[in-house]
Design a protein around this motif. Sequence first.
Motif, PDB file in Angstrom:
ATOM      1  N   ALA A 182      40.269  38.543  54.188  1.00 18.10           N
ATOM      2  CA  ALA A 182      38.837  38.832  54.215  1.00 18.10           C
ATOM      3  C   ALA A 182      38.331  38.808  52.770  1.00 18.10           C
ATOM      4  N   TYR A 183      37.435  37.894  52.476  1.00 24.47           N
ATOM      5  CA  TYR A 183      36.916  37.740  51.125  1.00 24.47           C
ATOM      6  C   TYR A 183      35.669  38.598  50.941  1.00 24.47           C
ATOM      7  N   GLY A 184      35.703  39.477  49.936  1.00 25.98           N
ATOM      8  CA  GLY A 184      34.588  40.364  49.692  1.00 25.98           C
ATOM      9  C   GLY A 184      33.368  39.625  49.170  1.00 25.98           C
ATOM     10  N   SER A 185      32.197  40.176  49.478  1.00 25.09           N
ATOM     11  CA  SER A 185      30.933  39.577  49.042  1.00 25.09           C
ATOM     12  C   SER A 185      30.297  40.343  47.890  1.00 25.09           C
ATOM     13  N   GLY A 186      30.805  41.550  47.618  1.00 24.02           N
ATOM     14  CA  GLY A 186      30.171  42.402  46.620  1.00 24.02           C
ATOM     15  C   GLY A 186      29.009  43.192  47.160  1.00 24.02           C
ATOM     16  N   ALA A 213      43.147  45.545  42.203  1.00 27.34           N
ATOM     17  CA  ALA A 213      42.450  44.935  43.335  1.00 27.34           C
ATOM     18  C   ALA A 213      42.766  43.452  43.399  1.00 27.34           C
ATOM     19  N   ALA A 214      42.865  42.917  44.611  1.00 29.09           N
ATOM     20  CA  ALA A 214      43.111  41.488  44.802  1.00 29.09           C
ATOM     21  C   ALA A 214      41.803  40.721  44.723  1.00 29.09           C
ATOM     22  N   ASP A 215      41.825  39.571  44.054  1.00 31.50           N
ATOM     23  CA  ASP A 215      40.670  38.675  43.979  1.00 31.50           C
ATOM     24  C   ASP A 215      41.195  37.249  44.042  1.00 31.50           C
ATOM     25  N   PHE A 216      41.392  36.756  45.264  1.00 36.66           N
ATOM     26  CA  PHE A 216      42.057  35.473  45.463  1.00 36.66           C
ATOM     27  C   PHE A 216      41.224  34.285  44.984  1.00 36.66           C
ATOM     28  N   ASP A 217      39.896  34.420  44.994  1.00 35.15           N
ATOM     29  CA  ASP A 217      39.045  33.312  44.579  1.00 35.15           C
ATOM     30  C   ASP A 217      38.413  33.525  43.212  1.00 35.15           C
ATOM     31  N   GLY A 218      38.720  34.622  42.541  1.00 29.67           N
ATOM     32  CA  GLY A 218      38.266  34.843  41.183  1.00 29.67           C
ATOM     33  C   GLY A 218      36.773  34.987  41.016  1.00 29.67           C
ATOM     34  N   ASP A 219      36.073  35.422  42.078  1.00 28.98           N
ATOM     35  CA  ASP A 219      34.616  35.548  41.978  1.00 28.98           C
ATOM     36  C   ASP A 219      34.174  36.932  41.526  1.00 28.98           C
ATOM     37  N   HIS A 277      34.744  39.700  43.145  1.00 33.31           N
ATOM     38  CA  HIS A 277      34.625  40.594  44.293  1.00 33.31           C
ATOM     39  C   HIS A 277      36.008  40.763  44.933  1.00 33.31           C
ATOM     40  N   PRO A 278      36.516  41.998  45.031  1.00 27.52           N
ATOM     41  CA  PRO A 278      37.843  42.208  45.625  1.00 27.52           C
ATOM     42  C   PRO A 278      37.941  41.690  47.050  1.00 27.52           C
ATOM     43  N   ASP A 279      39.136  41.249  47.397  1.00 28.32           N
ATOM     44  CA  ASP A 279      39.420  40.689  48.715  1.00 28.32           C
ATOM     45  C   ASP A 279      40.511  41.507  49.401  1.00 28.32           C
ATOM     46  N   LEU A 280      40.679  41.280  50.694  1.00 29.21           N
ATOM     47  CA  LEU A 280      41.687  41.977  51.489  1.00 29.21           C
ATOM     48  C   LEU A 280      42.608  40.972  52.159  1.00 29.21           C
ATOM     49  N   ALA A 281      43.872  41.350  52.337  1.00 34.50           N
ATOM     50  CA  ALA A 281      44.802  40.559  53.133  1.00 34.50           C
ATOM     51  C   ALA A 281      45.600  41.500  54.021  1.00 34.50           C
TER      52      ALA A 281
END
Length: 526
Positions: A114-118, A83-89, A91-95
């Motif tokens: 699109a950054y996931g919020s969890g 899974a992608a996590d561009f901001d390392g929080d 929560h997986p993200d989408l591109a």
Amino acid sequence: MIVRMDGSGDQVAGPRRRVGKRAWAIGGGAAVVALAVVVGAVVADDEPSDITASHACRTSVHGGAPATRPGPDRSAPPGTAPAADFDGDGHPDLAFGSLGSVKNGSGGGSIEVAYGSGDGTGLDRCQYLTQDDPAIPGKNRDEAFFGTDVVARDFDEDGYTDLATAVFDWKPSLIIMWGSPGGLSRATRVPGTDGSHVSWDIDPILEEQLAAGDFDGDGHADLVFGLGSDEGLLKGPFERNGTPAATGAVPAPRRPEKDIETANYQDLVAGDLNGDGADELVTFHYDAPLDASWSQTRWPVGYFQGGPDGLTQPDGVDLPDASTAAVGDVDGDGYGDLVLSPRGGDASRSSVTVVYGSETGPGKRTTTVDRDTPGVPGEEPQDEDAVLVSLDTGDVNGDGYADVVAGAPRWDPYAKPGPEQVLFLAGGPDGLTGEGARVFEAGDLDAGSGGRAGFGASVGLTDLGGDRRADLVVAAPGSDTVDGSAWLLPGTADGPSTGGVTRLYGDTFDDTEGLGLLLGGGGIAR
């Protein structure tokens, strides 16, 4: 003349159009790019600065969210992409790669993040990226197709997922956008990239493809960009200026039949199919004699085995003709399986074929599932425009087996009208069967009518909610009459749910008037 399906509504001489992993060369765009390569044009990059920041997403929600409990604490099935996590929080993200128009560029291409919020399929924030961003190399221009073949890995090993994409501004090259605590924040062009050298391919400069994986098994993320090139394997880790740790050769696919003189370079798929920790590379070409029937079309598939010495072509691996694939362990035996969308011969228009992985790679054991398989809903379509063109794998129901999604979008401008669908097939101890299969149409998700939107042109599976069940992502890039959208369907123990669906629009990311986004037409990063 051809209607350009980029949302502009204009009827113009159509540029070369790339549709996800599929491409058509139309009009004079090929000559423009080829001329630029011949004269040695070079695109200068400015000093890096911060990428345009993310912003609040504009989305809508359809139906009530399903009441679910987190799935069992299992690791992702072998072969599925991380899974992608561009901001390392956490929560997986989408591109999404989107190949439509941008400011100052018809077919210039863009990327939507699109950054996931969890919180289920809810999103935290969104980001819109083009080459006119001061931090991204190059400038918007016609037919650059920035956002083609987006892939996500931690290329510099700083703990944040990065995003790589192909671009065609004067010559094929790669751009990497680096992850950070704030998300994607800086970018650089990978220096010295080479194109493909496949003697029997039609115009490989324009049909370049990108794949990510660990092809030498050293634990570092690599990139493949150039079949037949001595420098087509770009080995990680990468420096922040884009320089790979080393380069290696990628063999050209063997010509499958003596009478195939040329073929279109179609797709690259990567995944570990023999459990040795190194990813294999599978290639796809397309050749069809003029006015060929379905049974006469040829889609040769090449197989390259990964290992300490890089990519090699073993003898004795005979894969069925297919247009694309995904990798995931659908039978739970610890080996990634190759899930194909077969073509030609006696293959069903809506079938999925699994070539099961083993200690020696993809073996003789196969399974084919189609609409005639017990448990699979719907009737077998009779026209070849209903074929499955996008695939992905992931554990949707949390049982530890990789499930499969496949999209039949009818997005070709000349496709016959008909239902645009996404097929869900559940994995299990016997591999793929019809048990638990489902079919989704745009109408199931409260989508408006008005023409073909390409529902299912790109599909993905990723656990956005953090409940250990992969959520289904479906992109419908749209056309000159239908706006592009994407849907995020929550994963449940019964498969994807049509309750609590988050819908994304072009305006979710950018509200510039008059631009056709073609959301997800360049694929979903994995």
